[in-house]
Design an enzyme around this catalytic site. Structure first.
Site, PDB file in Angstrom:
ATOM      1  N   SER A 160     -60.283 -24.669  -8.767  1.00 21.59           N
ATOM      2  CA  SER A 160     -59.767 -23.291  -8.774  1.00 21.59           C
ATOM      3  C   SER A 160     -59.424 -22.950 -10.213  1.00 21.59           C
ATOM      4  CB  SER A 160     -58.497 -23.218  -7.918  1.00 21.59           C
ATOM      5  OG  SER A 160     -57.775 -22.029  -8.203  1.00 21.59           O
ATOM      6  N   TYR A 201     -50.180 -26.046  -4.621  1.00 24.75           N
ATOM      7  CA  TYR A 201     -51.608 -25.725  -4.789  1.00 24.75           C
ATOM      8  C   TYR A 201     -52.047 -25.922  -6.240  1.00 24.75           C
ATOM      9  CZ  TYR A 201     -55.989 -23.069  -4.323  1.00 24.75           C
ATOM     10  OH  TYR A 201     -57.313 -22.677  -4.320  1.00 24.75           O
TER      11      TYR A 201
HETATM   12  P1  NAD Z   1     -61.125 -20.933   3.726  1.00 29.56           P
HETATM   13  O1  NAD Z   1     -59.765 -20.979   4.286  1.00 29.56           O
HETATM   14  O2  NAD Z   1     -62.119 -19.954   4.268  1.00 29.56           O
HETATM   15  O3  NAD Z   1     -61.810 -22.374   3.789  1.00 29.56           O
HETATM   16  C1  NAD Z   1     -61.095 -23.570   3.671  1.00 29.56           C
HETATM   17  C2  NAD Z   1     -61.769 -24.572   4.582  1.00 29.56           C
HETATM   18  O4  NAD Z   1     -61.127 -25.845   4.457  1.00 29.56           O
HETATM   19  C3  NAD Z   1     -61.678 -24.161   6.050  1.00 29.56           C
HETATM   20  O5  NAD Z   1     -62.918 -24.409   6.662  1.00 29.56           O
HETATM   21  C4  NAD Z   1     -60.614 -25.114   6.588  1.00 29.56           C
HETATM   22  O6  NAD Z   1     -60.732 -25.362   7.966  1.00 29.56           O
HETATM   23  C5  NAD Z   1     -60.949 -26.341   5.768  1.00 29.56           C
HETATM   24  N1  NAD Z   1     -59.899 -27.349   5.839  1.00 29.56           N
HETATM   25  C6  NAD Z   1     -58.563 -27.195   5.656  1.00 29.56           C
HETATM   26  N2  NAD Z   1     -57.934 -28.366   5.847  1.00 29.56           N
HETATM   27  C7  NAD Z   1     -58.898 -29.281   6.148  1.00 29.56           C
HETATM   28  C8  NAD Z   1     -58.877 -30.652   6.450  1.00 29.56           C
HETATM   29  N3  NAD Z   1     -57.725 -31.353   6.488  1.00 29.56           N
HETATM   30  N4  NAD Z   1     -60.052 -31.274   6.694  1.00 29.56           N
HETATM   31  C9  NAD Z   1     -61.227 -30.602   6.670  1.00 29.56           C
HETATM   32  N5  NAD Z   1     -61.294 -29.288   6.404  1.00 29.56           N
HETATM   33  C10 NAD Z   1     -60.147 -28.647   6.148  1.00 29.56           C
HETATM   34  O7  NAD Z   1     -60.927 -20.706   2.163  1.00 29.56           O
HETATM   35  P2  NAD Z   1     -61.981 -20.758   0.952  1.00 29.56           P
HETATM   36  O8  NAD Z   1     -61.546 -19.711   0.004  1.00 29.56           O
HETATM   37  O9  NAD Z   1     -63.366 -20.772   1.424  1.00 29.56           O
HETATM   38  O10 NAD Z   1     -61.587 -22.161   0.299  1.00 29.56           O
HETATM   39  C11 NAD Z   1     -62.526 -23.168   0.013  1.00 29.56           C
HETATM   40  C12 NAD Z   1     -62.117 -23.912  -1.255  1.00 29.56           C
HETATM   41  O11 NAD Z   1     -62.195 -23.011  -2.358  1.00 29.56           O
HETATM   42  C13 NAD Z   1     -60.677 -24.447  -1.230  1.00 29.56           C
HETATM   43  O12 NAD Z   1     -60.645 -25.728  -1.835  1.00 29.56           O
HETATM   44  C14 NAD Z   1     -59.940 -23.437  -2.087  1.00 29.56           C
HETATM   45  O13 NAD Z   1     -58.800 -24.010  -2.702  1.00 29.56           O
HETATM   46  C15 NAD Z   1     -61.007 -23.088  -3.102  1.00 29.56           C
HETATM   47  N6  NAD Z   1     -60.764 -21.823  -3.805  1.00 29.56           N
HETATM   48  C16 NAD Z   1     -60.817 -20.629  -3.154  1.00 29.56           C
HETATM   49  C17 NAD Z   1     -60.583 -19.477  -3.877  1.00 29.56           C
HETATM   50  C18 NAD Z   1     -60.634 -18.102  -3.258  1.00 29.56           C
HETATM   51  O14 NAD Z   1     -60.309 -17.134  -3.945  1.00 29.56           O
HETATM   52  N7  NAD Z   1     -61.032 -17.952  -2.001  1.00 29.56           N
HETATM   53  C19 NAD Z   1     -60.285 -19.536  -5.235  1.00 29.56           C
HETATM   54  C20 NAD Z   1     -60.238 -20.771  -5.858  1.00 29.56           C
HETATM   55  C21 NAD Z   1     -60.485 -21.922  -5.130  1.00 29.56           C
END
Ligand code: NAD
Length: 287
Positions: free
Chosen positions: A172, A185
């Site tokens: 991130s 986080y």
């Molecule tokens: P999201 O909530 O749509 O996806 C997160 C996924 O992780 C979900 O499928 C959830 O079920 C899964 N998950 C959570 N705990 C888990 C576990 N214990 N075991 C297996 N799966 C698990 O959100 P996203 O935005 O798609 O996030 C995906 C990644 O991207 C994350 O690591 C997040 O930190 C990172 N990220 C997202 C953003 C953003 O703006 N959306 C920005 C920076 C980083």
């Protein structure tokens, strides 16, 4: 910033992001954690579209994972959903071992699963601190470790890829931007940066490439409150020089390229895909 955002380019509707390259990953086997939603879903589909066989990991949303599998099946590659909690060692070991049984090996591990449990620091419980570190940091360690064991066992297969294997850590912008109210986080993602670089250093001599993607603000369920109302969107856009919120496809496209031999010389790097969020936009008008 706001003057810039009023410039004519930001009033034109955005074209959807292009979708990448058939066959770039043909014959490779990929696993995407948290592949049922958001960035993981878009990435799993993009890897399948690029010719990889794909395991779609999920922890609780089976229908979501099955829908992703169905879409990937349309590309004529092998795919299935696998339930596992990435923070549980035995479940990660079983998941990778089942993949080796079913698909033969693993070439690409996208350690994407993550969550937030936000609170002002003085109100943050130890439970919420631990949960975020366990999923976001320990989960990536476990997934990378199990994939690397198989990369080492198998070595390079030149017809498949120049590398013995690739790990992509979903980090991130908060691996470098402090984030008040989200200390668990931010600490987890800061940890991911050093996890990734250390693994990259340790395993590069075996032609194992470990890299990270650092998304900025991407429209997914994890950050819904930050984009779902017009007021929240306006506020968020103040932080994004490029003037649009990211789409999961923006990250999926980066993952496909990073996993492919187009990036074979890219080792231990964080690929920021953030519309310029890490450029300190507050200083654009002189600071
Ligand atoms: P999201 O909530 O749509 O996806 C997160 C996924 O992780 C979900 O499928 C959830 O079920 C899964 N998950 C959570 N705990 C888990 C576990 N214990 N075991 C297996 N799966 C698990 O959100 P996203 O935005 O798609 O996030 C995906 C990644 O991207 C994350 O690591 C997040 O930190 C990172 N990220 C997202 C953003 C953003 O703006 N959306 C920005 C920076 C980083």
């Amino acid at each position: 910033m706001s003057e810039r955002r009023r410039s004519p380019v930001h009033t034109v509707p955005d074209r959807p992001p292009p979708v990448y390259a058939p066959e770039l990953l043909k014959g490779q086997k990929a696993l995407v954690t948290g592949g049922n939603s958001g960035i993981g879903k878009a990435t799993a589909i993009a890897l399948g579209r690029s010719g990889a066989d794909v395991v779609v990991n999920y922890v609780s949303d089976r229908p979501g994972a099955e829908a992703v599998v169905k879409e990937i099946e349309g590309f004529g590659v092998r795919t299935y959903a696998h339930q596992a909690d990435v923070s549980q060692e035995d479940q990660v070991i079983d998941m990778v071992s089942a993949m080796i049984d079913r698909l033969g090996t693993i070439d690409i591990m996208v350690a994407n699963a993550g969550l937030q449990r936000d609170a002002p620091t003085v109100e943050m419980t130890l439970k919420d601190w631990n949960k975020v570190i366990e999923v976001n940091l320990t989960g990536q360690f476990l997934c990378a470790r199990e994939a690397i064991k198989e990369f080492q066992r198998r070595g390079v297969v030149p017809e498949v890829s120049r590398a013995a294997g690739k790990v992509i850590c979903m980090s991130s912008v908060h691996q470098m931007i402090p984030w008040a109210g989200h200390v668990n986080y931010a600490a987890s993602k800061g940890g991911v940066a050093m996890l990734m670089e250390t693994l990259a250093q340790e395993f590069a001599p075996q032609r194992i490439r470990v890299n990270a993607i650092a998304p900025g603000a991407i429209r997914t369920p994890i950050n819904r409150p930050a984009w779902e109302t017009p007021e929240a969107r306006e506020k968020l856009l103040e932080l994004i020089p490029y003037g649009r919120i990211g789409d999961p496809q923006d990250i999926a496209n980066a993952a496909v390229v990073l996993a492919s031999d187009l990036c074979d010389y890219v080792v231990g790097t964080t690929f920021y895909v953030d519309g310029g969020m890490t450029l300190f936009p507050g200083f654009a008008t002189g600071g």
